[in-house]
Structures are given as C-alpha cells and as structure tokens.
Design a protein around this motif. Structure first.
Motif, PDB file in Angstrom:
ATOM      1  N   LEU A  21       0.837  -1.205   0.000  1.00 10.74           N
ATOM      2  CA  LEU A  21       0.000   0.000   0.000  1.00 10.74           C
ATOM      3  C   LEU A  21       0.873   1.257   0.000  1.00 10.74           C
ATOM      4  N   ASN A  22       1.907   1.263   0.813  1.00  8.95           N
ATOM      5  CA  ASN A  22       2.802   2.427   0.865  1.00  8.95           C
ATOM      6  C   ASN A  22       3.515   2.626  -0.474  1.00  8.95           C
ATOM      7  N   GLN A  23       3.911   1.519  -1.117  1.00  7.54           N
ATOM      8  CA  GLN A  23       4.589   1.585  -2.419  1.00  7.54           C
ATOM      9  C   GLN A  23       3.667   2.192  -3.477  1.00  7.54           C
ATOM     10  N   GLU A  24       2.432   1.697  -3.547  1.00  5.95           N
ATOM     11  CA  GLU A  24       1.495   2.201  -4.551  1.00  5.95           C
ATOM     12  C   GLU A  24       1.044   3.625  -4.236  1.00  5.95           C
ATOM     13  N   TRP A  25       0.959   3.959  -2.959  1.00  9.23           N
ATOM     14  CA  TRP A  25       0.589   5.323  -2.563  1.00  9.23           C
ATOM     15  C   TRP A  25       1.615   6.327  -3.113  1.00  9.23           C
ATOM     16  N   GLN A  26       2.891   6.015  -2.939  1.00 12.22           N
ATOM     17  CA  GLN A  26       3.944   6.911  -3.425  1.00 12.22           C
ATOM     18  C   GLN A  26       3.954   6.985  -4.954  1.00 12.22           C
ATOM     19  N   ARG A  27       3.754   5.838  -5.618  1.00 13.96           N
ATOM     20  CA  ARG A  27       3.756   5.841  -7.081  1.00 13.96           C
ATOM     21  C   ARG A  27       2.613   6.675  -7.634  1.00 13.96           C
ATOM     22  N   LEU A  28       1.410   6.462  -7.107  1.00 16.68           N
ATOM     23  CA  LEU A  28       0.240   7.176  -7.623  1.00 16.68           C
ATOM     24  C   LEU A  28       0.253   8.648  -7.228  1.00 16.68           C
TER      25      LEU A  28
END
Length: 656
Positions: free
Chosen positions: A505-512
C-alpha cells in the motif's frame, strides 16, 4: 674466422632451453685428465647453477667414453626408478637432476664435450624430436669447433712453417674433413679444377665422374628447381656472389636440399677466370628450421589458447546464469581452437540429444535439433564418454561411426573433431554424462594435438562446475522465492498478510502520488463471525475464512490488484489506478461469488448464509499525507455499513 667460443656455446644453450621447455641445458667439456667442466649453462632460477664447476664422473671410466665416441645418446627418464649405477645416480641427485638427455659433441674424431639437457622438477619421457634436435645441434657445434681449430692450426703453421708443401698438406687435411663441398671451376670452359671429397658423400657419385663430365651435378637437380638454377648461372658473371637453394635426386632416389654459394674471380684484365664456391647438404637444417617454426607456432598457439582459457574461465565464473555461461563458452572455445564450429550437446534422459548452444562460422551450416539422428547413443560410445577423457578424430572418414552418425557429420561438413564429455554434477551412476562439448573443423582436416584435447576437457570440466553452481543457484533462488512468498502470505488463507499489505500500500501510494492517479482500498468484515465460531467451532471457522478468501480473490483481476487478510475475520483489497465506480464493481463481484458459495450461518440474526460488510475509500494520494489515511477512510466506511445493518457496502465521503 675468429670467434668467441664461450659466447658461441652460451648462445647455443640459451636458445635450446626454451625450445625444449626444460630446466637446465649445459655443455660439459672434457679436460685432458678425464675430468670435465661445465663450459656453458642455461638454468632456471629455481635450480642449482653449475657453470664453471669441475665435475668428476666416477662412472665415465666404465666404458661410457667409448659409447659417446660412437654416437651413443645417454637417456635417463627417472633417476629414482631407472636402472643406474649407484655412483651415477648419486651424482645426478646431488645436481638436482630427475631426468637427463645427453648427446656427444665430436670435433672431428675427438670427443670434445657432451650437450646435456636436465629436467630437475620431475621425471621426463623424452620425445624423439628432442633426440633429433640435440643430435643436430651437437653435430653443428662440433663441426664449428673443428673447423675453427683447423683454421687456428693453419694460422700457426703459416707463422712457423711457411713452406708450401706444409700448407698444402694442411689445406688437404681441412678440405677432406669438412662437411661442405668445395670447388674451383674454370670460368670459360666450366671444367672442374678442384673438388673435395664431400661431392661423393652429398651427390652419391664418384668424384672422377665430375671431372670427366662437368654437367654431372646439374643432371641430378630436381626438375622443378632446374629452371631457377640455370637462371642463376648467368648472374654469377655480374660481379656478385650467388646463393642457390635447390633439391637434388640421388641415384638411390632420395631427395636432398642443397645450399650453394658461387663467386666469379677475375684476372688482371677484369675477365672471368675462375668460379669458386661451396655447397652443403642443408636438408637437416631445413627440417630443423621447419620443426622449430612448427614448435614456435605450437607454443605461440598454446600460450594464446591458455590466455584465452583463463579469460573465458574468469568470465564463466562471473555469471550464475547457465545459458549465459554456455553462450560465452562456445564463442570462446571456437576462438581458442580456431575452429569452424563449437557445439554443446545435452544428452536427455531418454538418450536423445539437443543443442544446448553453438557457435558456427558463417560459411558453414548451423546445426539444428532436427538434424541430429534420433535415439540414444551406442553403449560403446557412452562408455567412452563415461571415462571422462577427451579424444581426437583427425579424419572422420576413417573413424568408426554408425551410418546415421556418418550421414549427420557429412551433412554438416565435418572433417575433423575433438570431443570432451561434460560430467553431470547430479546424475549419479544412472546419468553420469550431462552432455558433450565438440569442436569441428569443416574446411579441411586438422591435426589437433593432445594438449589441445586436454585443454578442451578443461573447458568441459569448467562447464560441469558451472552446471553445479547454476543448479545450486536455482535452488537458492527457489528457496528465496519461497521464503519471500511465506514472508508475504497469510498461512491460512494464502492471501497477502498484513505486513505485505502495508508495504505494498505504501509503495502504490507513493507511485500514484507521483502520477496523480486515484487509489481505492476496500475493507471487508465477516458479519457475525464470533457466533459462527461459537456454533460451528474454530476448525469450521478457519475453513469458512478460507472459502471467503477464495471469493475475495475473484475480485482481483489485474496484476497490480492485491487481496490481503487484514486481521482476524477482516480482509482488504488494494486497487491501484481505480476510481470509486471501479471499486464498487469489484465489491459486487466478490458478493456475487460469496452468494454462489452460500456458506451456511445458522447463528446469524440477519441471513441464513455468510455475508460481508464492505467499506470503500478512493483518494488521489498526495505527498504530504501518509498511506494510512486511506485505510482510516475505508475503515470509517466499513463501520457505516455495519451501522446501516451489515451485508452491504458504503463509500467513504469526505466531509466538507
């Protein structure tokens, strides 16, 4: 001709040692009192220097001097095991010698010295070419020493006894004992005025015949060389010395090479008066030169091959990917052996072969699996491979092959081949050979040397090591992947666990956040799960969670979507680049599959089957907000669904 004897002998031993690849080469000169001195020596840095030492050989008096005068060659292959006289074995041991080769140096009929080669580091089985090389060099050294000694005698006689008769006697002595043919001819008539006895030995014709017929020497010249010899005759009268090399055919039919030098001597009026010159049989010299050139070429090729071998071995060790290793191996091996094709055949479990990798010159056919004769290799051939030894086929037409193999080799234009087995690191007795490493010569037959076959086997052994390392690396990768999976997966439901959920979730949050795209998170809770456990038991409860996880998994359709167990009876879905409408469709899909499962729930006050409550949150991530904010939003929506009566979904609405 004046010369420095010490310098001459030192040049001889310095030249011989690298050619023979040995530890010590020396000239052992005999002294009048039967002792000897090391007059010249070339020795490796690791071994005892002997130059200038007086060495008494107690065994030399036991008839060895007579043997050497008769041309005997002294050979010792192993001091510790050969049948040697104790005194001689003791002398060699003190001189650090493990193997020895000695040939006599005869100055005329006098045993002047021995030309000796020592192996100090190990025993040695001397090759016949080493015998021949030493004999030839010793003969040339003896001849040089003898000729110069005669010159010194002539000089001394000229100073002390200038009488013409004495000079003629010494000249006759000199000419009768030299190997060269010496001659004087009349420049006008061509008649031979003087020819020494060497003519009979070289041409195998009586000397009187040459005086009677001055063209006798010319008629024995090889037909292919006669035109150039005749052409050079005219150049003799242009004022320069003429050098010729040509072949003669002796009456016995043997062909010998001759080197001749001729000069025209003019009279006081500048007119040609005499032709003087010399000729010698240079066959052995030419053969030695050819042998030395071949030896130098072989040594040069071997050094280059070993350098490439070390480089290729280092490159193979840099990679753990077996396909990369095989590709580098065949390309390097083709270069190392200057081959037209290098192929690695893998032997499959059913005995068939496949091409694991190959490198082929553009002028020749690239081999395909379809070309390989089907079926297992013959038992004899497999048994030969199991020995782990390479072998050479310099002419495939003379080798014993099956008709299918012969047709295959002819179809890919193979003339010569070297073959090395690749041992299977994990095959055991049932499958000991993994494959075959082969190099092909296609344009013409090749005479590969044993050291090249051994080098090819070294490559094959390196591939066995690479196979072992690649398999261990594959197992390690599989173990790491399994550990990684275990670290990320919930052991009961096989969905992602809470740790991986938070990380992803943290990874996708930063990407998006960088892409400014929406992210949706769905939280789901099993309605009235505690009564279910109380009624059906914890084992049934665990199975119920597993079945629910399968229904939730149906909502994950894209590689980027993630389904996870959030904790207890709670589940979560992370849906990157998904708006609220898309998240609602995923929830409806999960509810549909849950209805199909129709898991009974007799303790539920609201439904006879298992139901879920869902909270949906959709946000466009911003760098200033943490990823936990979307979980909090979905949690709020989940509680709203429960408050509204469960078995439904609610969408988070940001308050104004």
């Amino acid at each position: 001709m004046a010369y420095d004897l010490d310098l001459f002998l030192q040049q001889v031993v310095d030249t011989l040692r690298p050619l023979l690849d040995t530890d010590r080469v020396l000239v052992y000169q005999f002294l009048p009192d039967q002792d000897g001195i090391v007059a010249a020596e070339s020795v490796g840095a690791d071994w005892l220097p002997l130059r200038g030492q007086l060495i008494y050989d107690p065994c030399f008096e036991n008839g060895w001097g007579d043997r050497y005068r008769q041309g005997h060659v002294g050979v010792v292959t192993d001091v510790q095991h050969d049948d040697l006289e104790p005194c001689y074995a003791d002398l060699l041991t003190r001189l650090q010698v493990q193997a020895k080769l000695a040939v006599p140096i005869l100055a005329g009929s006098q045993l002047w010295a021995l030309l000796i080669v020592h192996c100090c580091g190990s025993p040695c089985n001397w090759h016949q070419s080493s015998h021949e090389l030493l004999r030839h060099v010793a003969r040339q050294v003896g001849q040089t020493i003898y000729q110069n000694e005669l010159e010194r005698q002539l000089a001394r006689q000229h100073q002390t006894r200038p009488a013409l008769e004495q000079t003629e006697q010494l000249f006759q002595l000199f000419t009768d004992h030299v190997d060269q043919l010496l001659f004087i001819r009349d420049a006008v008539s061509g008649q031979f005025l003087y020819v020494n006895a060497a003519f009979e030995r070289i041409w195998e014709q009586p000397l009187a015949g040459l005086y009677d017929d001055p063209s006798l020497w010319l008629r024995q010249i090889h037909p292919d060389d006669l035109p150039q010899v005749l052409a050079s005759v005219g150049r003799q009268f242009e004022g320069n010395s003429v050098r010729r090399e040509y072949r003669i055919v002796r009456p016995s039919g043997r062909v010998r090479w001759i080197e001749a030098h001729v000069r025209v001597v003019e009279d006081d009026q500048g007119q040609p008066r005499y032709m003087v010159g010399w000729a010698e049989d240079c066959t052995e010299h030419r053969e030695l030169q050819a042998h030395l050139r071949a030896t130098e070429a072989t040594l040069s090729r071997r050094v280059g091959q070993e350098q490439l071998l070390r480089m290729l071995t280092a490159r193979m060790r840099e990679s753990l990917d077996f396909e990369t290793i095989l590709s580098a191996a065949v390309a390097g091996i083709k270069t190392v052996f200057n081959a037209d094709r290098a192929v690695i055949f893998e032997i499959l479990a059913d005995g068939n072969r496949r091409i694991a990798q190959q490198a082929t010159h553009p002028s020749y056919i690239t081999v395909t699996d379809a070309m390989i004769p089907p079926g297992p290799l013959s038992p004899d051939y497999l048994e030969r491979l199991r020995t782990g030894q390479p072998y050479i086929v310099n002419d495939v037409d003379t080798a014993i092959w099956s008709s299918e193999i012969m047709a295959f080799l002819n179809s890919i234009m193979v003339k010569s081949a070297m073959i090395a087995p690749i041992t299977h690191p994990f095959g055991g007795d049932r499958h000991p050979v993994w494959g075959i490493l082969v190099v092909h010569a296609c344009g013409e037959n090749r005479q590969w040397q044993p050291f090249e076959a051994n080098m090819l086997q070294h490559f094959a052994d390196q591939l066995t090591t690479a196979l072992h390392q690649a398999e261990l690396y594959r197992q390690l990768q599989a173990a790491n992947q399994e550990l990684d999976r275990i670290a990320k997966v919930d052991s009961l439901t096989q969905l992602a666990n809470r740790r991986w959920l938070d990380e992803y979730l943290n990874q996708e949050w930063q990407r998006l956040a960088r892409e400014r795209k929406p992210l949706s998170v769905v939280l789901a809770d099993v309605d009235f799960f505690k009564p279910y456990n109380d009624t059906y038991g914890h084992a049934a409860g665990d199975q119920c969670l597993i079945d629910i996880a399968s229904a939730i998994s149906h909502g994950v359709r894209r590689p980027a979507d993630l389904a996870a167990r959030y904790g207890g009876e709670e589940f979560a879905l992370v849906l990157p680049d998904t708006d609220s409408a898309g998240a609602i469709r995923v929830v409806q899909m999960v509810r549909h599959h849950l209805q199909i499962l129709a898991l009974p729930h007799g303790a539920s006050p609201s439904s006879p089957t298992i139901t879920l409550s869902f909270g949906i949150a959709t946000l466009v991530p911003t760098p200033g907000n943490p990823a936990e904010s979307i979980l909090a939003a979905a949690d709020q929506a989940l509680y709203a669904a429960k408050d509204a009566g469960r078995n439904q979904y609610q969408v988070f609405q940001r308050r104004p």
